[in-house]
Design an enzyme around this catalytic site. Structure first.
Site, PDB file in Angstrom:
ATOM      1  NE  ARG A 162      -0.342   0.258   4.935  1.00 28.90           N
ATOM      2  CZ  ARG A 162      -0.031  -0.768   5.706  1.00 28.90           C
ATOM      3  NH1 ARG A 162      -0.443  -1.982   5.394  1.00 28.90           N
ATOM      4  NH2 ARG A 162       0.704  -0.589   6.784  1.00 28.90           N
TER       5      ARG A 162
ATOM      6  CE  LYS B  37      -4.108  -7.074 -13.901  1.00 26.19           C
ATOM      7  NZ  LYS B  37      -4.111  -5.801 -13.168  1.00 26.19           N
TER       8      LYS B  37
ATOM      9  CG  ASN C 271       8.068   2.229   0.903  1.00 27.84           C
ATOM     10  OD1 ASN C 271       7.898   3.437   0.913  1.00 27.84           O
ATOM     11  ND2 ASN C 271       7.100   1.383   1.237  1.00 27.84           N
TER      12      ASN C 271
ATOM     13  CG  ASN D 274       6.374  16.206  14.315  1.00 25.25           C
ATOM     14  OD1 ASN D 274       6.040  17.312  14.754  1.00 25.25           O
ATOM     15  ND2 ASN D 274       5.534  15.401  13.705  1.00 25.25           N
TER      16      ASN D 274
ATOM     17  CE1 TYR E  33       8.518   7.499  10.233  1.00 27.43           C
ATOM     18  CE2 TYR E  33       8.639   9.888  10.278  1.00 27.43           C
ATOM     19  CZ  TYR E  33       8.430   8.707   9.582  1.00 27.43           C
ATOM     20  OH  TYR E  33       8.146   8.750   8.233  1.00 27.43           O
ATOM     21  CB  SER E  34      12.877  12.457  14.549  1.00 30.18           C
ATOM     22  OG  SER E  34      11.606  12.999  14.500  1.00 30.18           O
ATOM     23  CB  ALA E  35      16.056   8.666  16.554  1.00 31.54           C
TER      24      ALA E  35
ATOM     25  CB  ILE F  83       3.226  11.655   0.989  1.00 31.83           C
ATOM     26  CG1 ILE F  83       4.650  12.219   0.818  1.00 31.83           C
ATOM     27  CG2 ILE F  83       2.715  11.028  -0.308  1.00 31.83           C
ATOM     28  CD1 ILE F  83       4.791  13.374  -0.145  1.00 31.83           C
TER      29      ILE F  83
HETATM   30  N1  LIG Z   1       3.046   9.112   4.252  1.00 31.80           N
HETATM   31  C1  LIG Z   1       3.827  10.140   4.502  1.00 31.80           C
HETATM   32  O1  LIG Z   1       3.382  11.289   4.607  1.00 31.80           O
HETATM   33  C2  LIG Z   1       5.311   9.933   4.641  1.00 31.80           C
HETATM   34  C3  LIG Z   1       6.111  11.063   4.826  1.00 31.80           C
HETATM   35  C4  LIG Z   1       7.476  10.892   4.955  1.00 31.80           C
HETATM   36  C5  LIG Z   1       8.031   9.643   4.865  1.00 31.80           C
HETATM   37  N2  LIG Z   1       7.238   8.554   4.682  1.00 31.80           N
HETATM   38  C6  LIG Z   1       7.898   7.242   4.594  1.00 31.80           C
HETATM   39  O2  LIG Z   1       7.481   6.571   3.432  1.00 31.80           O
HETATM   40  C7  LIG Z   1       7.494   5.162   3.646  1.00 31.80           C
HETATM   41  C8  LIG Z   1       6.144   4.567   3.289  1.00 31.80           C
HETATM   42  O3  LIG Z   1       5.140   5.218   4.060  1.00 31.80           O
HETATM   43  P1  LIG Z   1       3.574   5.022   3.761  1.00 31.80           P
HETATM   44  O4  LIG Z   1       2.913   6.239   4.241  1.00 31.80           O
HETATM   45  O5  LIG Z   1       3.361   4.555   2.396  1.00 31.80           O
HETATM   46  O6  LIG Z   1       3.275   3.831   4.828  1.00 31.80           O
HETATM   47  P2  LIG Z   1       2.128   2.723   4.877  1.00 31.80           P
HETATM   48  O7  LIG Z   1       1.005   3.061   3.951  1.00 31.80           O
HETATM   49  O8  LIG Z   1       1.842   2.507   6.306  1.00 31.80           O
HETATM   50  O9  LIG Z   1       2.888   1.425   4.271  1.00 31.80           O
HETATM   51  C9  LIG Z   1       3.950   0.854   4.969  1.00 31.80           C
HETATM   52  C10 LIG Z   1       4.440  -0.395   4.265  1.00 31.80           C
HETATM   53  O10 LIG Z   1       5.485  -0.951   5.085  1.00 31.80           O
HETATM   54  C11 LIG Z   1       5.203  -2.315   5.360  1.00 31.80           C
HETATM   55  N3  LIG Z   1       5.601  -2.643   6.735  1.00 31.80           N
HETATM   56  C12 LIG Z   1       5.245  -2.001   7.876  1.00 31.80           C
HETATM   57  N4  LIG Z   1       5.827  -2.593   8.934  1.00 31.80           N
HETATM   58  C13 LIG Z   1       6.556  -3.619   8.454  1.00 31.80           C
HETATM   59  C14 LIG Z   1       7.387  -4.604   9.045  1.00 31.80           C
HETATM   60  N5  LIG Z   1       7.579  -4.693  10.358  1.00 31.80           N
HETATM   61  N6  LIG Z   1       7.992  -5.503   8.240  1.00 31.80           N
HETATM   62  C15 LIG Z   1       7.797  -5.476   6.920  1.00 31.80           C
HETATM   63  N7  LIG Z   1       7.019  -4.580   6.276  1.00 31.80           N
HETATM   64  C16 LIG Z   1       6.412  -3.658   7.045  1.00 31.80           C
HETATM   65  C17 LIG Z   1       3.699  -2.484   5.167  1.00 31.80           C
HETATM   66  O11 LIG Z   1       3.501  -3.791   4.703  1.00 31.80           O
HETATM   67  P3  LIG Z   1       2.385  -4.819   5.259  1.00 31.80           P
HETATM   68  O12 LIG Z   1       1.514  -4.102   6.252  1.00 31.80           O
HETATM   69  O13 LIG Z   1       1.674  -5.258   4.033  1.00 31.80           O
HETATM   70  O14 LIG Z   1       3.191  -5.908   5.861  1.00 31.80           O
HETATM   71  C18 LIG Z   1       3.380  -1.432   4.096  1.00 31.80           C
HETATM   72  O15 LIG Z   1       3.502  -2.012   2.808  1.00 31.80           O
HETATM   73  C19 LIG Z   1       7.885   4.968   5.126  1.00 31.80           C
HETATM   74  O16 LIG Z   1       9.260   4.737   5.215  1.00 31.80           O
HETATM   75  C20 LIG Z   1       7.543   6.308   5.742  1.00 31.80           C
HETATM   76  O17 LIG Z   1       8.299   6.567   6.907  1.00 31.80           O
HETATM   77  C21 LIG Z   1       5.881   8.666   4.565  1.00 31.80           C
END
Ligand SMILES: NC(=O)c1ccc[n+]([C@@H]2O[C@H](COP(=O)([O-])OP(=O)(O)OC[C@H]3O[C@@H](n4cnc5c(N)ncnc54)[C@H](OP(=O)(O)O)[C@@H]3O)[C@@H](O)[C@H]2O)c1
Length: 238
Positions: free
Chosen positions: A9, A44, A80, A139, A145-147, A178
């Site tokens: 996702r 696919k 990611n 934050n 998270y920040s660390a 995002i």
């Molecule tokens: N969204 C934002 O605004 C934002 C801003 C800055 C940075 N980021 C960074 O962007 C990245 C993606 O964020 P997102 O918002 O797309 O997050 P998300 O929708 O929560 O998706 C996180 C993904 O990580 C996987 N995941 C979580 N914990 C896991 C674990 N212990 N082992 C393996 N897989 C794990 C989940 O897979 P399953 O649940 O399917 O296992 C999921 O596919 C992250 O590194 C986040 O810190 C996001």
């Protein structure tokens, strides 16, 4: 071949779909069978998926071994996976601290090491890791998270130096806010507060992250390494 971790996702799914749409074979990972199903459905014939759970070191090692049993080369690694579990430091448990550091930072060591070893042998590879603006500005409620996201910056700068002579480029994309499940959790008040700090006056889109990943890993781009690319609507300007 590209490996995108956490592709069920959000940003990871957007990146995996984008790379597959450009003709790459993509491997996406998830912790669950339902995640695997989602990834297989959208990839696919352009790739497949593997279970990878970062909470357990042996499970990470086995997942990477399993991927290499089925696919000889990973040319592109997109790290990611990332989670938040927010609490003010004074209320944060050691368990929560460790969970976020293990998932966001320590997992990078265990995932990247075997893949970099193989990339060095091939003298070719691209690594992009998704950091966060919070690794730069911090934050309230996000010391963990920040660390973890600051740690990513040091890890990648050092790794970029170690592998540059082997033809491997290593970069970080550092998003601001995002539109994903992660930001859907914000209250209306939090959203307004953050939007007031974003000069472009909106949150970014998943597409805006995946376009930049696609640019960095393309054959046209071979002279960018050790960089942090900020995608944050002007919220932070280094
Ligand atoms: N969204 C934002 O605004 C934002 C801003 C800055 C940075 N980021 C960074 O962007 C990245 C993606 O964020 P997102 O918002 O797309 O997050 P998300 O929708 O929560 O998706 C996180 C993904 O990580 C996987 N995941 C979580 N914990 C896991 C674990 N212990 N082992 C393996 N897989 C794990 C989940 O897979 P399953 O649940 O399917 O296992 C999921 O596919 C992250 O590194 C986040 O810190 C996001």
């Amino acid at each position: 071949m590209a490996l995108v971790t956490g592709a069920s996702r959000g940003i990871g799914k957007g990146i995996a779909k984008k790379l597959a749409s450009e003709g790459m074979i993509v491997i996406g990972t998830s912790r669950s069978q339902s995640g695997i199903k989602i990834i297989n459905n959208y990839l696919k014939n352009n790739g497949t998926s593997f279970i990878l759970n970062t909470v357990n070191v042996n499970s990470i090692k086995n997942s990477i071994k399993n991927i290499y049993k089925n696919f000889e080369n990973i040319d592109i690694l997109i790290n990611n996976i990332g989670i938040v579990e927010d609490k003010l430091l004074i209320n944060m448990t050691h368990k929560t601290w460790e969970k976020v550091l293990n998932t966001n930072l320590n997992s990078l060591f265990h995932i990247s090491k075997p893949i970099v070893q193989k990339m060095i042998k091939k003298r070719n590879g691209k690594i992009v890791t998704i950091g966060s603006i919070m690794g730069n500005i911090g934050n309230c409620g996000q010391t963990n998270y920040s660390a973890s996201k600051s740690g990513i910056l040091g890890f990648h700068r050092s790794l970029a130096l170690e592998v540059a002579s082997k033809g491997i480029c290593v970069n970080v994309i550092s998003p601001g806010f995002i539109e994903t499940k992660m930001t859907k959790r914000l209250t209306k008040f939090q959203k307004m507060k953050y939007l007031s700090k974003i000069p472009l006056k909106r949150f970014g889109t998943i597409n805006e992250i995946s376009e930049t990943v696609s640019f960095l890993v393309s054959d046209r781009v071979n002279y960018i390494t050790g960089q942090v690319i900020h995608i944050n609507g002007g919220m932070y300007m280094p």
